[in-house]
Motif scaffolding. Structure first.
Motif, short mmCIF file in Angstrom:
data_model
loop_
_atom_site.label_atom_id
_atom_site.label_comp_id
_atom_site.label_asym_id
_atom_site.label_seq_id
_atom_site.Cartn_x
_atom_site.Cartn_y
_atom_site.Cartn_z
N VAL A 352 0.82 -1.21 0.00
CA VAL A 352 0.00 0.00 0.00
C VAL A 352 0.86 1.27 0.00
N ARG A 353 2.01 1.19 0.60
CA ARG A 353 2.88 2.37 0.67
C ARG A 353 3.34 2.81 -0.72
N HIS A 354 3.42 1.88 -1.63
CA HIS A 354 3.93 2.18 -2.97
C HIS A 354 2.84 2.26 -4.03
N SER A 355 1.57 2.18 -3.61
CA SER A 355 0.47 2.19 -4.58
C SER A 355 -0.55 3.26 -4.22
N GLU A 356 -0.60 4.30 -5.02
CA GLU A 356 -1.57 5.37 -4.78
C GLU A 356 -2.99 4.86 -4.94
N ASN A 357 -3.19 3.91 -5.86
CA ASN A 357 -4.51 3.34 -6.10
C ASN A 357 -5.02 2.60 -4.86
N LEU A 358 -4.15 1.82 -4.22
CA LEU A 358 -4.54 1.11 -3.00
C LEU A 358 -4.86 2.09 -1.88
N ARG A 359 -4.07 3.13 -1.75
CA ARG A 359 -4.31 4.11 -0.68
C ARG A 359 -5.65 4.81 -0.85
N ARG A 360 -6.05 5.07 -2.10
CA ARG A 360 -7.35 5.73 -2.35
C ARG A 360 -8.51 4.81 -1.99
N GLN A 361 -8.34 3.52 -2.21
CA GLN A 361 -9.44 2.59 -2.01
C GLN A 361 -9.60 2.13 -0.56
N LEU A 362 -8.56 2.26 0.25
CA LEU A 362 -8.63 1.78 1.63
C LEU A 362 -9.83 2.35 2.41
N PRO A 363 -10.12 3.66 2.35
CA PRO A 363 -11.25 4.21 3.12
C PRO A 363 -12.61 3.64 2.73
N LEU A 364 -12.69 2.98 1.57
CA LEU A 364 -13.96 2.41 1.12
C LEU A 364 -14.27 1.06 1.76
N LEU A 365 -13.28 0.48 2.46
CA LEU A 365 -13.48 -0.83 3.08
C LEU A 365 -14.38 -0.74 4.30
N PRO A 366 -15.10 -1.82 4.65
CA PRO A 366 -15.87 -1.86 5.90
C PRO A 366 -14.94 -1.58 7.09
N HIS A 367 -15.49 -0.96 8.13
CA HIS A 367 -14.68 -0.50 9.26
C HIS A 367 -13.86 -1.63 9.89
N LYS A 368 -14.49 -2.77 10.12
CA LYS A 368 -13.80 -3.87 10.79
C LYS A 368 -12.63 -4.38 9.94
N LEU A 369 -12.86 -4.49 8.64
CA LEU A 369 -11.81 -4.95 7.74
C LEU A 369 -10.69 -3.92 7.65
N LEU A 370 -11.06 -2.64 7.59
CA LEU A 370 -10.07 -1.57 7.51
C LEU A 370 -9.19 -1.55 8.76
N LYS A 371 -9.79 -1.73 9.92
CA LYS A 371 -9.04 -1.72 11.17
C LYS A 371 -8.03 -2.86 11.21
N SER A 372 -8.46 -4.05 10.77
CA SER A 372 -7.56 -5.21 10.73
C SER A 372 -6.42 -4.97 9.75
N LEU A 373 -6.75 -4.39 8.60
CA LEU A 373 -5.73 -4.14 7.58
C LEU A 373 -4.72 -3.09 8.04
N GLN A 374 -5.19 -2.09 8.76
CA GLN A 374 -4.29 -1.06 9.27
C GLN A 374 -3.28 -1.66 10.26
N LYS A 375 -3.70 -2.66 11.01
CA LYS A 375 -2.78 -3.34 11.91
C LYS A 375 -1.69 -4.05 11.13
N ARG A 376 -2.09 -4.72 10.04
CA ARG A 376 -1.10 -5.43 9.24
C ARG A 376 -0.13 -4.45 8.57
N ILE A 377 -0.64 -3.29 8.16
CA ILE A 377 0.23 -2.28 7.57
C ILE A 377 1.26 -1.82 8.60
N SER A 378 0.82 -1.60 9.83
CA SER A 378 1.74 -1.20 10.90
C SER A 378 2.77 -2.28 11.17
#
Length: 388
Positions: A352-378
């Motif tokens: 995600v750090r190297h893909s502008e397209n992925l960064r734009r789409q992240l906020p569109l994810l369901p909250h629970k999935l987004l929260k889990s994904l943010q942990k993996r990014i960290s």
């Protein structure tokens, strides 16, 4: 077979022979200014397997003395520790702490009936039918308790004092947390030779023992105890087994397989090899990995989701050397193919750090999935930072 392994340099105190249970680590042994010291038992470190972050919590209550070589296990949200060695020698006390209430209060358990095993350390534990089943170890026995015809104890002749011996045992003791009782079941079949610093794992209704120190040697033999009939059997591998060792770990990763990692070889060499053993085919398979330069002994290991095995702490040098060999990195082994969801999640987190397209789409994810994904990014950002 090739597996993925991730190494993270983590900000925590160096600890040797750490407790591990449900992602929690505490107490142990370490080097400070060329001196070996026991770490205090009034703190616990909790590692978030998704986010790759540590938290430390202060513990209160009946805090155990600072020890190493204790045996720990995790049952019904509680961490239990039994035995271990401190400045006064081995102990046979058992303690527990609730890891889910956020209070972290130690409680010393006084049994209502039955006798605790003799003081010991370097033992193993199986969990079955809501009970803790302890096997083997090294410790002290009074001369009056040693039967010359018994095969349950081998005395370390160099350890004799006026009324006692230290030595290795192959005893089986059961602690029932619900009834708060100890008992020593009568076992059948040929038991393993008395040993310590071995590794154990539970698969179904059977407890497995692998290797360990037997007198002056180290083995890689495998024995199985049926925890319902209390019958011992030795397993003869149908493939080339790992070399003999002690201070290794054995972790159940499926209903039929166990993962062995590291240890100290017969010639006192720290090991960095990983092996899978299938109890149905009776075959060992060595797993190739890129971190052969990370040997470990006296470490901890636990199973995580998707059959990952997390190895933490321990030493990368011979345990009798007082040096900088203590380790504070966690190594995550992938022992089985990941499910599609995990593959997708990790791919996004890594890129995600190297893909502008992925960064734009992240906020569109369901909250629970987004929260889990943010942990993996960290998690991956942290791993890259500490591997620089």
């Amino acid at each position: 077979m090739t597996i993925e392994i991730r190494s993270l340099e983590l900000h925590c105190k160096l600890r040797h022979g750490s407790y591990i249970g449900g992602g929690a680590y505490g107490a142990g042994y370490m080097s400070v200014s060329d001196e070996e010291i026991f770490l205090p038992g009034d703190e616990i470190w909790v590692y978030d397997l998704e986010g790759g972050t540590w938290q430390v919590f202060h513990m209160t209550g009946e805090v155990p003395s600072s020890m190493s070589g204790s045996c720990s296990c995790f049952l019904n949200d509680h961490l239990y520790i039994f035995g271990g060695c401190d400045d006064n020698g081995q102990t046979n006390q058992i303690y527990c702490v609730d890891l889910t209430d956020g209070k972290y209060v130690w409680r010393k358990i006084e049994p209502k009936s039955g006798s605790a095993p003799s003081p010991r350390d370097k033992l193993s534990c199986w969990l079955y039918n809501e009970r803790l089943i302890y096997f083997g170890g090294y410790g002290r026995k009074l001369l009056t308790d040693i039967n010359s015809r018994s095969r349950n104890f081998i005395a370390d002749e160099a350890s004799w004092v006026s009324d006692a011996f230290w030595g290795w045992n192959n005893e089986v003791h059961v602690f029932d947390p619900t009834e708060v009782t100890w008992n020593e079941p009568e076992t059948h079949g040929r038991a393993p030779a008395p040993r310590a610093a071995h590794a154990g794992a539970t698969l179904g209704c059977k407890g497995y023992v692998c290797g360990g120190r037997v007198r002056e040697t180290r083995t890689s033999d495998i024995h199985c105890l049926d925890l319902e009939s209390w019958t011992w059997s030795e397993i003869t591998p149908l493939s080339t087994p790992p070399v003999g060792r002690s201070w290794h770990t054995l972790t159940a990763v499926s209903d039929t397989s166990m993962f062995l990692f590291g240890g100290l070889s017969v010639n006192c060499k720290p090991m960095s090899d990983g092996w899978l053993f299938d109890v149905e085919t009776k075959k060992w398979t060595e797993l190739e990995h890129p971190f052969k330069n990370k040997p470990r002994l006296w470490h901890s290991a636990c199973a995580a989701k998707d059959a990952d095995v997390v190895v933490f702490g321990g030493s990368c040098d011979y345990i009798l050397l007082v040096d900088s060999g203590h380790c504070n990195d966690a190594i995550v082994f992938q022992t089985q193919p990941y499910p599609l969801f995990r593959i997708c999640q990790d791919y996004i987190a890594k890129n995600v750090r190297h893909s502008e397209n992925l960064r734009r789409q992240l906020p569109l994810l369901p909250h629970k999935l987004l929260k889990s994904l943010q942990k993996r990014i960290s998690f991956y950002r942290s791993s890259k930072k500490h591997l620089r």
